[in-house]
Scaffold this motif. Structure first.
Motif: not given
Length: 111
Positions: A51-65
């Motif tokens: 969920d924090n990936g969204w706040f960083l606008h990086e959800e396509s790069k981080l937050g899950s494996i």
């Protein structure tokens, strides 16, 4: 929603104290201050990761494996997901014993 704290500006941030609070509703002294508002261990973990990936606008790069995402990870001192192995009170004691960032070991305390 995402999880975090601005406490890092005051002292070192220990996310396990925040997760303890979310899961138990108790402050770091063990006093119930948020009864009826607790969330599951997995929901708390998700707030700190995917969920924090969204706040960083990086959800396509981080937050899950997943293939194509950054492979940063930690190996924990105990199995946080299993309440039989880590009691609610012991959540506060969970630590990283190995941290990998950008494919490099940046912390290693595996004994």
């Amino acid at each position: 929603a995402g999880a975090g704290s601005d406490a890092a500006y005051v002292s070192v941030l220990d996310p396990w104290l925040e997760i303890y609070y979310m899961v138990t509703g108790k402050d770091s002294a063990g006093d119930m201050i948020n009864d009826g508002q607790q969330i599951s261990r997995m929901e708390a973990l998700r707030l700190y990761t995917v969920d924090n990936g969204w706040f960083l606008h990086e959800e396509s790069k981080l937050g899950s494996i997943e293939p194509g995402k950054l492979g940063d990870l930690v190996v924990l001192s105990a199995d946080y997901t299993d309440p039989k192995k880590v009691s609610d009170e012991d959540i506060k004691k969970v630590k990283s014993v190995l941290t990998v960032v950008g494919g490099k070991i940046v912390y290693n305390n595996m004994n």
